[in-house]
Design an enzyme around this catalytic site. Structure first.
Site, PDB file in Angstrom:
ATOM      1  CG  HIS A  83       0.136   2.593   2.204  1.00  0.00           C
ATOM      2  ND1 HIS A  83       0.368   3.526   3.199  1.00  0.00           N
ATOM      3  CD2 HIS A  83       1.244   2.601   1.431  1.00  0.00           C
ATOM      4  CE1 HIS A  83       1.551   4.073   3.023  1.00  0.00           C
ATOM      5  NE2 HIS A  83       2.111   3.531   1.954  1.00  0.00           N
ATOM      6  CG  ASP A 218      -1.215   3.781   6.268  1.00  0.00           C
ATOM      7  OD1 ASP A 218      -1.229   2.542   6.152  1.00  0.00           O
ATOM      8  OD2 ASP A 218      -0.922   4.542   5.331  1.00  0.00           O
ATOM      9  CB  SER A 647       5.192   3.859   2.857  1.00  0.00           C
ATOM     10  OG  SER A 647       4.721   4.943   2.104  1.00  0.00           O
TER      11      SER A 647
END
Length: 712
Positions: A83, A218, A647
């Site tokens: 992402h 991810d 992240s």
């Protein structure tokens, strides 16, 4: 009252059972090494941060100023979340060559894809410069103080000798009670190397976002390039893969509950030291308003995206961005209520007052300021979110700023070209017809939810959604702002240079546009009726927060304080753990590939699975990546205190080996930005075993594995 006291006391006993009562996002030069070693860390603080020798900090980067990444090979290979790389993957995608759906794997260095504008930042030094910034500011008023601080920061920056690729970031800590300088080296040639299809990298999509159990692979892979002297440089075909001072070994050992882990990255923003009244306002006022705006926008976009592939690709990254914090705020609000955050904070405040009675006055002032600010804060929440999520209004707002500058004689050829470039990037992924529907619905929300004194005159006309849909479609069809009508013989889509060829005509046309006029009315009413009071009170709150935090730190001698996150490099640590987020619900700490197949829905937007992954699962072709139970481990949770910006952060084991890639938090614990609660706060990481399994078995990109140091 007695019952409430017993409940709060029992909560504190439950929290005290965990060693991490307050979590922590520690500046790497000041980590809590003693506690980290007590939890199981085997390396030393100097292995994590050192300017005298290679250390783990030399492998951790801020990825494109928003996420974190880490170097995993001696040839500059960079790992981050899917992402985080999503917009880059999207930019290389077309309907004919859909890298989002199909994935991408370069066969060699020549096949890696360039990403203009993408950067990664290494932090090479950190210094406490509080004396330099605050040393000569005693007795100044707030306005004088802010001016002097700015002057001192500017003087400090000028005193530092830097290379052209270096910069100094000066950031306040502890609400401005301390200041730190971060020396940063920026690399500008970053290339896409590999990404799984979004059916792996985004598996579960918005349904699974922020929740556990999670089955999302991810991750994406980039490479950092440098010039022939291994220094940062603009893109050039002559650049070579960057040679780092340190890169992370990758562990494929099984992960067990209570294993020590730590996360190294760039957490974005937390507010751990807010007073109870501030948390109360978040729960009752601002979060519900923001959630409501995004809920309307997302439902409208989703309907079109599911029906049309071109729209899905165009809006994929934007939709994910809007949905991310929409769901986070929902979970945060639930978590704050469930953990009794307000009552917990009030009890802590009472304990502080018992140590320093002056703190009672500070808390009383907070109550006054927050209650005075409440109506303005609510208007701010609706106004800012609507301008952010109604893209047509976003465009009108950009034109508003440009026209003001133009009419004031403050534009030149460079500023006009910069504005055109921003618009071109915006229109590339903008659908005026679709957003007219979003804007129509959000105008109705604003008209119905905003107090009359904060609305422009005559704004009641927008209260009816169905009427708005007709009005906005008509306006959009005839609007140069929406790109559906022409000016100077062209539209924003067909020839933006021609649109800007006659600036007086363009400005005249835009100012007559009813979309622009509506935005102007909203903006000028907000600025005159709400923004000034909101900001004046916020300045008072910020000044009081600085005083209060200093009082807190002086009064609570037993607590070790860490500064709130502010997108600077931090270390957080914890243990691998499952959780019990609700009555009769118990979550294991680890998920496996089995769970992907259990969720699999053929052809579904969120839960489809690539055929090759199904074949690997059915044949059990797992190679060396299976665990002791013969399964492919996929993701795991731990008590690391993370937030947005983390992240892509490396999750490391007790020896400093990479064991996972941080990508999310458990929904029940998203309130950790405000109230870390070890009972519910869990960060979610994709395991390195799954990452390597996808690279090797699914993608067949063994040439990438050959670069890595894999610890078996």
């Amino acid at each position: 009252m007695l019952k409430k006291t017993i409940i709060i006391a029992s909560l504190f006993q439950a929290v005290a059972f965990f060693s991490q009562q307050y979590g922590g996002m520690w500046i790497p030069t000041e980590i809590n090494e003693k506690e980290m070693k007590s939890l199981g860390m085997k390396i030393n603080a100097t292995d994590i941060w050192s300017t005298q020798k290679p250390s783990i900090k030399d492998a951790v980067v801020q990825f494109n100023r928003g996420c974190t990444g880490e170097i995993i090979s001696p040839k500059g290979l960079l790992l981050t979340n899917h992402h985080c790389g999503y917009s880059a993957i999207q930019s290389h995608s077309t309907v004919e060559n859909d890298l989002l759906s199909n994935g991408f794997w370069a066969k060699d260095n020549k096949g890696e894809l360039t990403n203009p504008g993408m950067v990664v930042d290494f932090v090479t030094d950190i210094k406490d410069i509080t004396k330099e910034i605050l040393g000569n500011t005693t007795g100044l008023t707030d306005k004088e103080l802010n001016k002097k601080i700015e002057e001192n920061i500017d003087q400090y920056r000028k005193s530092q000798k830097l290379e052209e690729y270096q910069s100094i970031l000066v950031r306040p800590m502890f609400a401005g009670n301390k200041y730190y300088a971060f020396t940063v080296e920026t690399f500008k040639d970053i290339r896409l190397v590999g990404a799984p299809p979004q059916s792996i990298g985004k598996f579960g999509s918005d349904t699974d976002n922020w929740v556990w159990p999670r089955h999302t692979g991810d991750f994406s892979i980039f490479r950092v390039y440098a010039n022939k002297n291994n220094k940062p440089a603009d893109y050039s075909p002559d650049n070579v893969p960057f040679t780092p001072k340190h890169y992370l070994p990758i562990s494929v050992k099984d992960i067990k509950e209570n294993d020590f882990t730590f996360v190294f990255g760039f957490p974005g923003r937390t507010n751990e030291y807010l007073p109870s009244i501030a948390i109360e306002k978040i729960i009752t006022d601002t979060n519900p308003a923001r959630i409501e705006v995004r809920d309307i926008a997302l439902k409208t976009l989703d309907e079109k995206m599911r029906a049309d592939d071109a729209t899905r690709i165009k809006y994929a990254s934007k939709y994910a961005s809007v949905a991310n914090y929409w769901k986070k705020w929902i979970g945060e609000t639930k978590g704050l209520k469930k953990s009794n955050a307000v009552a917990k904070k009030q009890q802590y405040e009472n304990s502080l007052i018992s140590k320093n009675p002056e703190i009672k006055n500070s808390l009383s002032e907070f109550n006054t300021f927050y209650n005075q600010q409440a109506p303005y804060a609510l208007n701010n929440a609706y106004y800012t979110e609507i301008l952010r999520n109604a893209e047509t209004l976003t465009l009108a707002n950009q034109f508003y700023s440009f026209i003001q500058a133009y009419e004031a004689g403050k534009t030149d050829e460079k500023s006009v070209n910069n504005f055109k470039n921003r618009l071109s990037a915006f229109y590339k992924d903008y659908d005026g017809e679709l957003d007219a529907k979003v804007t129509a619905k959000l105008l109705a929300l604003y008209a119905n939810k905003t107090q009359p004194e904060f609305l422009p005159k005559g704004f009641e006309q927008f209260k009816d959604i169905n009427q708005n849909l007709q009005i906005l479609e008509n306006w959009s069809r005839n609007s140069v702002i929406s790109g559906r009508n022409s000016v100077n013989g062209a539209t924003m889509y067909s020839d933006i240079n021609k649109v800007f060829s006659n600036l007086p005509e363009l400005v005249k046309t835009v100012k007559a546009d009813p979309i622009f006029q509506t935005l102007t009315q909203m903006k000028e009413t907000y600025l005159s009726k709400a923004d000034g009071e909101f900001m004046t009170l916020q300045d008072k709150i910020d000044a009081l927060q600085k005083k209060y935090l200093a009082q807190m730190m002086a009064a609570d001698k037993d607590r070790k304080f860490f500064p709130d996150a502010n997108s600077t490099l931090r270390v957080t640590y914890g243990k691998v753990k499952g959780s019990n987020p609700a009555d009769a619900i118990s979550y294991h700490y680890e998920t496996t590939l089995d769970g992907v197949m259990e969720k699999y829905v053929p052809g579904d937007y969120e839960f489809d699975v690539p055929q090759k992954l199904i074949e690997l699962y059915n044949s059990k072709d797992y190679g060396t990546y299976k665990n002791a139970a013969g399964k492919i481990p996929l993701a795991f949770t731990a008590t690391n205190h993370t937030t947005g910006g983390n992240s892509g952060s490396p999750a490391l084991d007790a020896n400093g080996n990479l064991v996972g890639l941080n990508f999310d938090r458990q929904w029940e614990g998203t309130m950790s930005d405000i109230n870390y609660d070890p009972r519910f706060s869990r960060n979610i990481m994709v395991q390195t075993k799954y990452i390597l399994f996808i690279i090797d078995k699914f993608a067949g990109a063994k040439w990438l594995l050959d670069e890595m140091k894999i610890v078996k």
